[in-house]
Design a protein around this motif. Structure first.
Motif, PDB file in Angstrom:
ATOM      1  N   GLN A 176       0.834  -1.201   0.000  1.00 17.29           N
ATOM      2  CA  GLN A 176       0.000   0.000   0.000  1.00 17.29           C
ATOM      3  C   GLN A 176       0.868   1.249   0.000  1.00 17.29           C
ATOM      4  O   GLN A 176       1.923   1.286   0.635  1.00 17.29           O
ATOM      5  N   GLU A 177       0.407   2.263  -0.695  1.00 11.87           N
ATOM      6  CA  GLU A 177       1.134   3.526  -0.728  1.00 11.87           C
ATOM      7  C   GLU A 177       0.888   4.277   0.574  1.00 11.87           C
ATOM      8  O   GLU A 177      -0.259   4.451   0.985  1.00 11.87           O
ATOM      9  N   PRO A 178       1.970   4.727   1.242  1.00 12.95           N
ATOM     10  CA  PRO A 178       1.805   5.437   2.520  1.00 12.95           C
ATOM     11  C   PRO A 178       0.917   6.668   2.372  1.00 12.95           C
ATOM     12  O   PRO A 178       1.062   7.448   1.426  1.00 12.95           O
ATOM     13  N   GLY A 179      -0.035   6.805   3.295  1.00 11.78           N
ATOM     14  CA  GLY A 179      -0.884   7.983   3.304  1.00 11.78           C
ATOM     15  C   GLY A 179      -1.997   7.979   2.274  1.00 11.78           C
ATOM     16  O   GLY A 179      -2.779   8.931   2.205  1.00 11.78           O
ATOM     17  N   ARG A 180      -2.091   6.932   1.475  1.00 16.42           N
ATOM     18  CA  ARG A 180      -3.139   6.887   0.443  1.00 16.42           C
ATOM     19  C   ARG A 180      -4.101   5.749   0.739  1.00 16.42           C
ATOM     20  O   ARG A 180      -3.693   4.599   0.889  1.00 16.42           O
ATOM     21  N   ARG A 181      -5.374   6.058   0.801  1.00 14.48           N
ATOM     22  CA  ARG A 181      -6.401   5.069   1.085  1.00 14.48           C
ATOM     23  C   ARG A 181      -6.694   4.238  -0.160  1.00 14.48           C
ATOM     24  O   ARG A 181      -7.055   4.773  -1.201  1.00 14.48           O
ATOM     25  N   GLN A 182      -6.487   2.925  -0.055  1.00 13.37           N
ATOM     26  CA  GLN A 182      -6.756   2.046  -1.179  1.00 13.37           C
ATOM     27  C   GLN A 182      -8.247   1.775  -1.315  1.00 13.37           C
ATOM     28  O   GLN A 182      -9.010   1.892  -0.367  1.00 13.37           O
ATOM     29  N   SER A 183      -8.647   1.386  -2.518  1.00 11.12           N
ATOM     30  CA  SER A 183      -9.998   0.890  -2.725  1.00 11.12           C
ATOM     31  C   SER A 183     -10.188  -0.369  -1.893  1.00 11.12           C
ATOM     32  O   SER A 183      -9.255  -1.174  -1.726  1.00 11.12           O
ATOM     33  N   TYR A 184     -11.408  -0.548  -1.351  1.00 16.80           N
ATOM     34  CA  TYR A 184     -11.682  -1.767  -0.595  1.00 16.80           C
ATOM     35  C   TYR A 184     -11.411  -3.002  -1.444  1.00 16.80           C
ATOM     36  O   TYR A 184     -10.932  -4.023  -0.949  1.00 16.80           O
ATOM     37  N   LEU A 185     -11.703  -2.921  -2.747  1.00 21.14           N
ATOM     38  CA  LEU A 185     -11.526  -4.072  -3.636  1.00 21.14           C
ATOM     39  C   LEU A 185     -10.055  -4.435  -3.799  1.00 21.14           C
ATOM     40  O   LEU A 185      -9.732  -5.585  -4.106  1.00 21.14           O
ATOM     41  N   ALA A 186      -9.157  -3.477  -3.605  1.00 19.21           N
ATOM     42  CA  ALA A 186      -7.726  -3.729  -3.780  1.00 19.21           C
ATOM     43  C   ALA A 186      -7.012  -3.990  -2.459  1.00 19.21           C
ATOM     44  O   ALA A 186      -5.819  -4.266  -2.449  1.00 19.21           O
ATOM     45  N   ASP A 187      -7.748  -3.905  -1.356  1.00 14.22           N
ATOM     46  CA  ASP A 187      -7.141  -4.056  -0.035  1.00 14.22           C
ATOM     47  C   ASP A 187      -7.288  -5.503   0.430  1.00 14.22           C
ATOM     48  O   ASP A 187      -8.412  -5.994   0.597  1.00 14.22           O
ATOM     49  N   PRO A 188      -6.174  -6.217   0.659  1.00 12.57           N
ATOM     50  CA  PRO A 188      -6.261  -7.639   1.026  1.00 12.57           C
ATOM     51  C   PRO A 188      -6.936  -7.896   2.362  1.00 12.57           C
ATOM     52  O   PRO A 188      -7.323  -9.022   2.652  1.00 12.57           O
ATOM     53  N   ARG A 189      -7.137  -6.862   3.169  1.00 13.03           N
ATOM     54  CA  ARG A 189      -7.795  -7.045   4.464  1.00 13.03           C
ATOM     55  C   ARG A 189      -9.301  -7.250   4.330  1.00 13.03           C
ATOM     56  O   ARG A 189      -9.949  -7.693   5.279  1.00 13.03           O
ATOM     57  N   TYR A 190      -9.857  -6.914   3.173  1.00 18.66           N
ATOM     58  CA  TYR A 190     -11.305  -6.983   2.993  1.00 18.66           C
ATOM     59  C   TYR A 190     -11.737  -8.102   2.047  1.00 18.66           C
ATOM     60  O   TYR A 190     -12.899  -8.175   1.659  1.00 18.66           O
ATOM     61  N   CYS A 191     -10.803  -8.975   1.693  1.00 17.92           N
ATOM     62  CA  CYS A 191     -11.112 -10.027   0.715  1.00 17.92           C
ATOM     63  C   CYS A 191     -12.197 -10.986   1.214  1.00 17.92           C
ATOM     64  O   CYS A 191     -13.063 -11.403   0.439  1.00 17.92           O
ATOM     65  N   THR A 192     -12.160 -11.339   2.481  1.00 16.56           N
ATOM     66  CA  THR A 192     -13.158 -12.274   3.013  1.00 16.56           C
ATOM     67  C   THR A 192     -14.542 -11.635   3.032  1.00 16.56           C
ATOM     68  O   THR A 192     -15.520 -12.227   2.562  1.00 16.56           O
ATOM     69  N   ALA A 193     -14.646 -10.418   3.560  1.00 14.94           N
ATOM     70  CA  ALA A 193     -15.945  -9.760   3.676  1.00 14.94           C
ATOM     71  C   ALA A 193     -16.571  -9.528   2.303  1.00 14.94           C
ATOM     72  O   ALA A 193     -17.765  -9.781   2.092  1.00 14.94           O
ATOM     73  N   ILE A 194     -15.777  -9.061   1.339  1.00 12.16           N
ATOM     74  CA  ILE A 194     -16.311  -8.822  -0.007  1.00 12.16           C
ATOM     75  C   ILE A 194     -16.563 -10.143  -0.717  1.00 12.16           C
ATOM     76  O   ILE A 194     -17.526 -10.288  -1.477  1.00 12.16           O
ATOM     77  N   GLY A 195     -15.716 -11.135  -0.451  1.00 11.33           N
ATOM     78  CA  GLY A 195     -15.914 -12.453  -1.049  1.00 11.33           C
ATOM     79  C   GLY A 195     -17.237 -13.081  -0.651  1.00 11.33           C
ATOM     80  O   GLY A 195     -17.798 -13.895  -1.402  1.00 11.33           O
ATOM     81  N   LEU A 196     -17.757 -12.714   0.523  1.00 10.08           N
ATOM     82  CA  LEU A 196     -19.063 -13.217   0.954  1.00 10.08           C
ATOM     83  C   LEU A 196     -20.166 -12.798  -0.021  1.00 10.08           C
ATOM     84  O   LEU A 196     -21.127 -13.543  -0.231  1.00 10.08           O
ATOM     85  N   ILE A 197     -20.041 -11.613  -0.613  1.00 11.37           N
ATOM     86  CA  ILE A 197     -21.042 -11.147  -1.580  1.00 11.37           C
ATOM     87  C   ILE A 197     -21.022 -12.042  -2.809  1.00 11.37           C
ATOM     88  O   ILE A 197     -22.078 -12.439  -3.332  1.00 11.37           O
ATOM     89  N   ARG A 198     -19.845 -12.385  -3.266  1.00 11.33           N
ATOM     90  CA  ARG A 198     -19.746 -13.257  -4.441  1.00 11.33           C
ATOM     91  C   ARG A 198     -20.228 -14.669  -4.121  1.00 11.33           C
ATOM     92  O   ARG A 198     -20.851 -15.318  -4.961  1.00 11.33           O
ATOM     93  N   PHE A 199     -19.944 -15.136  -2.924  1.00 12.01           N
ATOM     94  CA  PHE A 199     -20.478 -16.439  -2.517  1.00 12.01           C
ATOM     95  C   PHE A 199     -21.997 -16.383  -2.476  1.00 12.01           C
ATOM     96  O   PHE A 199     -22.676 -17.311  -2.917  1.00 12.01           O
ATOM     97  N   ALA A 200     -22.551 -15.286  -1.955  1.00 12.08           N
ATOM     98  CA  ALA A 200     -24.000 -15.136  -1.861  1.00 12.08           C
ATOM     99  C   ALA A 200     -24.641 -15.131  -3.247  1.00 12.08           C
ATOM    100  O   ALA A 200     -25.747 -15.659  -3.425  1.00 12.08           O
ATOM    101  N   GLN A 201     -23.968 -14.552  -4.231  1.00 13.43           N
ATOM    102  CA  GLN A 201     -24.475 -14.586  -5.600  1.00 13.43           C
ATOM    103  C   GLN A 201     -24.614 -16.018  -6.094  1.00 13.43           C
ATOM    104  O   GLN A 201     -25.620 -16.387  -6.704  1.00 13.43           O
ATOM    105  N   ARG A 202     -23.606 -16.816  -5.826  1.00 18.43           N
ATOM    106  CA  ARG A 202     -23.633 -18.219  -6.254  1.00 18.43           C
ATOM    107  C   ARG A 202     -24.739 -18.978  -5.529  1.00 18.43           C
ATOM    108  O   ARG A 202     -25.445 -19.797  -6.123  1.00 18.43           O
ATOM    109  N   TYR A 203     -24.911 -18.679  -4.266  1.00 19.85           N
ATOM    110  CA  TYR A 203     -25.967 -19.286  -3.447  1.00 19.85           C
ATOM    111  C   TYR A 203     -27.328 -18.969  -4.056  1.00 19.85           C
ATOM    112  O   TYR A 203     -28.195 -19.830  -4.192  1.00 19.85           O
TER     113      TYR A 203
END
Length: 405
Positions: free
Chosen positions: A354-381
């Motif tokens: 991550q670039e210091p001092g710059r807020r990344q997009s949630y989609l590009a931030d590895p800390r949010y992969c599980t939470a956002i991945g739940l949406i894609r799992f829900a689509q399949r469901y």
């Protein structure tokens, strides 16, 4: 006219509680329209240890997500983790009756049903089932056996299951908010929906998600899930090691800053230059030789990676097309890629720093992969439900709660 649908994912993690709201349009495209995030409390190593504290965190994240997305949230898909959850492969076989050689849909359904019905101990509950490809008479797998000829039809199913009472803690926490849980999702299965493409799953992929309290993993070969599990070690464990093994008074915050800004998991352990942490008030400043810091980080991460490696079948580790992918906050650790290549001897893909001092997009931030991945799992469901494949989630939940009384 078809309308958009709202799907919501909830991750109650060791470090953060995160609720993600996704809008699914009629063309199946998804947009994240809201996120509510708060620091977690009452959670240790991915599991709830204090119901009231964890429930308050869910309430706070819920309110933030509703305000951000400007929608009412009543139902969520909930990720769960913990070292009590394990993944096992189970094969279902069906031999065609005498006189029949052409495989039809009923034959495939019987084989799949047998694969999904793995016998478990009474205290365990199936979280997810992932059916794989079919094999006809022991030959190469195929996704579509119907219409082909053969005598015996086999299919593998990867069954992820955990201890009922520990899963109930998460369910009770959310239901008392009150929110309804659409389904439970083993965290690395959700993460994979965000991180891995179909092509990567087909080629062979080991996804390792290093969070604050746990390291979750899931392995694909030929597009099928073949291994999964959880190691109860994460970034917080490294911080605790730094606090414990240095000869200075050190806070967890200072350890986190030193780890992230000065440490290197594959750096020189003989480096005597000093890494420094300056507290905000100029008090309790800390200096530590970089070599010592690197050694502490490397030892813990190496032990974690070796424990993951020991849980993966040897033949998969020797598969020529296999690659390793990382997610989670600790996946940004410098030197993690080099250490992983040294241990696994295969290609490694680490998230970009991550670039210091710059807020990344949630989609590009590895800390949010599980939470956002739940949406894609829900689509399949949702797609499975529309095709008439009834997951019977409400009945499974009813049985889960009834068995505890």
């Amino acid at each position: 006219m078809a309308q958009s649908k709202i799907l919501v994912g909830l991750e109650i993690g060791t470090s953060k509680t995160c609720m993600v709201v996704g809008e699914i349009r009629p063309d199946a495209s998804a947009t994240i329209i809201g996120i509510g995030e708060v620091a977690s409390a009452g959670v240790r190593k991915g599991e709830i240890v204090d119901q009231s504290m964890a429930r308050q965190c869910v309430c706070d994240a819920w309110q933030l997500a509703q305000d951000h997305a400007d929608v009412d949230i009543l139902n969520v898909f909930l990720s769960v983790t913990g070292d009590h959850i394990v993944g096992e492969n189970n094969v279902g076989s069906f031999r065609l009756p005498d006189g029949e050689e052409i495989i039809d849909e009923s034959h495939a359904d019987i084989a799949r049903e047998k694969a999904e019905k793995k016998e478990l101990e009474a205290d365990r509950f199936v979280v997810n089932r992932e059916s794989g490809g079919f094999s006809i008479d022991g030959n190469e797998p195929t996704r579509h056996p119907v219409g082909l000829t053969g005598r015996t039809l086999d299919v593998n199913c990867h069954v992820m299951h955990g201890i009922k009472t520990r899963l109930q803690n998460s369910l009770l926490c959310v239901r008392q908010v009150p929110l309804e849980v659409e389904d439970l999702v083993f965290a690395p299965l959700a993460t994979a929906q965000m991180v891995l493409t179909r092509q990567q799953k087909d080629a062979g992929a080991l996804l390792i998600d290093i969070g604050g309290g746990t390291t979750d993993f899931i392995c694909y070969k030929g597009g099928d899930v073949v291994a999964s599990g959880c190691i109860p070690v994460g970034g917080n464990t490294i911080n605790a090691d730094i606090v414990k093994l240095t000869e200075q008074r050190l806070s967890n915050k200072a350890a986190e800053v030193l780890k992230c800004t000065e440490g290197n998991a594959f750096g020189d352990v003989k480096d005597r230059s000093l890494a420094q942490y300056r507290s905000e008030l100029g008090m309790h400043d800390v200096t530590i030789p970089r070599g010592d810091l690197n050694r502490i980080i490397r030892n813990r991460l190496a032990d974690t990676l070796l424990r993951v490696r020991d849980r993966i079948p040897q033949e998969l580790l020797q598969h020529s097309g296999m690659s390793i992918y990382f997610s989670g906050g600790t996946s940004l650790m410098r030197g993690l890629d080099g250490l992983t290549r040294y241990i696994f001897n295969m290609p490694v893909h680490q998230p970009a720093p991550q670039e210091p001092g710059r807020r990344q997009s949630y989609l590009a931030d590895p800390r949010y992969c599980t939470a956002i991945g739940l949406i894609r799992f829900a689509q399949r469901y949702d797609d499975d439900a529309l095709r008439g494949k009834d997951p019977s989630v409400l009945q499974r939940f009813f049985n889960l709660f009834r068995s505890s009384h």
